[in-house]
Scaffold this motif. Structure first.
Motif, PDB file in Angstrom:
ATOM      1  N   LEU A 158       5.511  -0.101   2.160  1.00  0.00           N
ATOM      2  CA  LEU A 158       5.171  -1.488   2.589  1.00  0.00           C
ATOM      3  C   LEU A 158       4.784  -1.257   4.276  1.00  0.00           C
ATOM      4  O   LEU A 158       3.724  -1.935   4.604  1.00  0.00           O
ATOM      5  N   PRO A 159       5.369  -0.479   5.131  1.00  0.00           N
ATOM      6  CA  PRO A 159       4.844  -0.755   6.670  1.00  0.00           C
ATOM      7  C   PRO A 159       3.387  -0.062   6.464  1.00  0.00           C
ATOM      8  O   PRO A 159       2.571  -0.460   7.603  1.00  0.00           O
ATOM      9  N   VAL A 160       2.868   0.838   5.830  1.00  0.00           N
ATOM     10  CA  VAL A 160       1.749   1.613   5.923  1.00  0.00           C
ATOM     11  C   VAL A 160       0.798   0.514   5.454  1.00  0.00           C
ATOM     12  O   VAL A 160      -0.238   0.163   5.954  1.00  0.00           O
ATOM     13  N   ALA A 161       0.870  -0.337   4.219  1.00  0.00           N
ATOM     14  CA  ALA A 161       0.105  -1.150   3.669  1.00  0.00           C
ATOM     15  C   ALA A 161      -0.064  -2.507   4.675  1.00  0.00           C
ATOM     16  O   ALA A 161      -1.140  -2.919   5.192  1.00  0.00           O
ATOM     17  N   THR A 162       1.143  -2.786   5.546  1.00  0.00           N
ATOM     18  CA  THR A 162       1.043  -3.783   6.338  1.00  0.00           C
ATOM     19  C   THR A 162       0.305  -3.516   7.623  1.00  0.00           C
ATOM     20  O   THR A 162      -0.492  -4.349   8.228  1.00  0.00           O
ATOM     21  N   ALA A 163       0.258  -2.065   7.889  1.00  0.00           N
ATOM     22  CA  ALA A 163      -0.672  -1.683   9.223  1.00  0.00           C
ATOM     23  C   ALA A 163      -2.038  -1.891   9.003  1.00  0.00           C
ATOM     24  O   ALA A 163      -2.795  -2.097   9.811  1.00  0.00           O
ATOM     25  N   PHE A 164      -2.535  -1.599   7.629  1.00  0.00           N
ATOM     26  CA  PHE A 164      -3.596  -1.553   7.099  1.00  0.00           C
ATOM     27  C   PHE A 164      -4.214  -2.935   7.236  1.00  0.00           C
ATOM     28  O   PHE A 164      -5.363  -3.343   7.652  1.00  0.00           O
ATOM     29  N   ILE A 165      -3.396  -3.890   6.680  1.00  0.00           N
ATOM     30  CA  ILE A 165      -3.791  -5.096   6.123  1.00  0.00           C
ATOM     31  C   ILE A 165      -3.700  -6.068   7.600  1.00  0.00           C
ATOM     32  O   ILE A 165      -4.354  -6.981   7.892  1.00  0.00           O
ATOM     33  N   TYR A 166      -2.510  -6.099   8.111  1.00  0.00           N
ATOM     34  CA  TYR A 166      -2.147  -7.010   9.283  1.00  0.00           C
ATOM     35  C   TYR A 166      -2.615  -6.386  10.775  1.00  0.00           C
ATOM     36  O   TYR A 166      -2.082  -7.107  11.841  1.00  0.00           O
ATOM     37  N   TYR A 168      -1.917  -2.883  13.703  1.00  0.00           N
ATOM     38  CA  TYR A 168      -0.925  -2.088  14.085  1.00  0.00           C
ATOM     39  C   TYR A 168      -1.354  -1.817  15.588  1.00  0.00           C
ATOM     40  O   TYR A 168      -2.500  -1.552  15.824  1.00  0.00           O
ATOM     41  N   PRO A 169      -0.408  -2.218  16.586  1.00  0.00           N
ATOM     42  CA  PRO A 169       1.196  -2.686  16.440  1.00  0.00           C
ATOM     43  C   PRO A 169       1.216  -4.218  16.214  1.00  0.00           C
ATOM     44  O   PRO A 169      -0.022  -4.786  16.369  1.00  0.00           O
ATOM     45  N   GLY A 170       2.132  -4.694  15.850  1.00  0.00           N
ATOM     46  CA  GLY A 170       2.248  -6.142  15.675  1.00  0.00           C
ATOM     47  C   GLY A 170       3.565  -6.407  15.002  1.00  0.00           C
ATOM     48  O   GLY A 170       4.435  -5.615  14.418  1.00  0.00           O
ATOM     49  N   ILE A 171       4.000  -7.831  14.939  1.00  0.00           N
ATOM     50  CA  ILE A 171       5.173  -8.041  14.495  1.00  0.00           C
ATOM     51  C   ILE A 171       5.236  -7.964  13.021  1.00  0.00           C
ATOM     52  O   ILE A 171       6.375  -7.374  12.584  1.00  0.00           O
ATOM     53  N   PRO A 172       4.223  -7.987  12.446  1.00  0.00           N
ATOM     54  CA  PRO A 172       4.469  -7.575  10.836  1.00  0.00           C
ATOM     55  C   PRO A 172       4.742  -6.226  10.503  1.00  0.00           C
ATOM     56  O   PRO A 172       5.517  -6.095   9.571  1.00  0.00           O
ATOM     57  N   PHE A 173       3.990  -5.407  11.265  1.00  0.00           N
ATOM     58  CA  PHE A 173       4.431  -3.989  11.010  1.00  0.00           C
ATOM     59  C   PHE A 173       5.796  -3.449  11.483  1.00  0.00           C
ATOM     60  O   PHE A 173       6.305  -2.813  10.560  1.00  0.00           O
ATOM     61  N   TRP A 174       6.359  -4.169  12.504  1.00  0.00           N
ATOM     62  CA  TRP A 174       7.610  -3.902  12.976  1.00  0.00           C
ATOM     63  C   TRP A 174       8.574  -4.252  12.217  1.00  0.00           C
ATOM     64  O   TRP A 174       9.788  -3.667  11.886  1.00  0.00           O
ATOM     65  N   VAL A 175       8.287  -5.683  11.554  1.00  0.00           N
ATOM     66  CA  VAL A 175       9.282  -6.062  10.478  1.00  0.00           C
ATOM     67  C   VAL A 175       9.191  -5.349   9.247  1.00  0.00           C
ATOM     68  O   VAL A 175      10.239  -5.013   8.692  1.00  0.00           O
ATOM     69  N   ALA A 176       8.042  -4.838   8.646  1.00  0.00           N
ATOM     70  CA  ALA A 176       7.906  -4.187   7.620  1.00  0.00           C
ATOM     71  C   ALA A 176       8.674  -2.704   7.677  1.00  0.00           C
ATOM     72  O   ALA A 176       9.526  -2.383   6.872  1.00  0.00           O
TER      73      ALA A 176
END
Length: 202
Positions: A158-166, A168-176
Motif C-alpha cells: 500500500l505505501p509503495v503504491a501510494t508513493a508511485f501514484i500520489y 512522495y512525500p505527502g499526506i497520502p503516503f504517510w497515512v498509507a
C-alpha cells in the motif's frame, strides 16, 4: 486544520469504526464470535464460524464504516456542519475509524484487524492505490489460501503504491505507511503462526 474539526471528525470516525458488526452478526447466528474460531471479531472469523453469507455481510459493513467515516468531511456541510480543509480531514476520519474498529469501546477495547475498514476508507481516499494493493491481496490469497498473509502483503504494498501514484512525500503516503504499520502490528500473532506453520488456511 481547526482543532474542533479534528476532534469532531475523529469522534465520528471512531464511533463508526467501533460498531462491532462481527459480534452483532455472530449473535444473530447464535454464537459469541469472541469465543469461537480465532476469537477475532472480524469478517474472516465470521465467515469461518457462521458461513459465507454472514461473513460477506460483515466484510461489507466493516468496509462501509471506513468509507462513511472517511468521506464524512466531504458531505458534512449537507448536515449543516462547516469544516475547513475537508480533503485533509478525510484521512483523520479514516485513521479514527480503523482505531475504533481495532479498539472498540463497545467490546472492552477489543477489535478486528482493521483490514476491511481500511479498504473501505481507502476506496474513498486513495482509490487507485488500494486497487493495486487489493490486486496483491487476491494474488497472495489465491496462491497461499492464507487471509493473514494476503492482508500483510497488501499492507506492505500500500505505501509503495501510494508513493508511485500520489507522490512522495505527502499526506497520502504517510497515512498509507501508518496504516501498513498498524495492520501488520495487528497481525503479529498471525505472523508467529505463519513462521511456526500453524496458521489456518482459509
Amino acid at each position: 486544520m481547526d482543532f474542533f474539526d479534528i476532534c469532531l471528525v475523529s469522534a465520528v470516525g471512531y464511533l463508526l469504526g467501533a460498531i462491532p458488526f462481527a459480534v452483532i452478526i455472530g449473535g444473530i447466528c447464535g454464537v459469541n464470535i469472541l469465543k469461537e474460531g480465532s476469537g477475532n471479531p472480524g469478517a474472516t472469523n465470521v465467515k469461518r464460524v457462521c458461513g459465507k453469507l454472514p461473513g460477506n455481510i460483515c466484510f461489507f459493513l466493516d468496509a462501509s464504516k471506513g468509507f462513511i467515516a472517511t468521506s464524512f468531511p466531504l458531505w458534512a456541510d449537507k448536515l449543516g456542519i462547516s469544516l475547513e480543509y475537508p480533503d485533509s480531514l478525510c484521512y483523520v476520519g479514516l485513521i479514527a475509524a480503523i482505531v475504533g474498529h481495532s479498539f472498540s469501546v463497545f467490546i472492552k477495547f477489543r477489535g478486528g484487524k482493521g483490514v476491511a475498514t481500511a479498504i473501505g476508507g481507502l476506496l474513498a481516499a486513495m482509490f487507485w492505490a488500494i486497487l493495486v494493493a487489493l490486486a496483491v491481496w487476491l494474488i497472495v490469497f489465491y496462491t497461499s489460501r492464507y487471509v493473514s498473509l494476503a492482508s500483510i502483503a497488501m499492507a506492505i504494498v500500500l505505501p509503495v503504491a501510494t508513493a508511485f501514484i500520489y507522490g512522495y512525500p505527502g499526506i497520502p503516503f504517510w497515512v498509507a505507511l501508518a496504516l501498513a504499520v498498524l495492520i501488520i502490528a495487528r497481525h503479529r500473532s498471525n505472523i508467529l503462526r505463519l513462521i511456526k506453520g500453524t496458521e489456518n488456511r482459509f
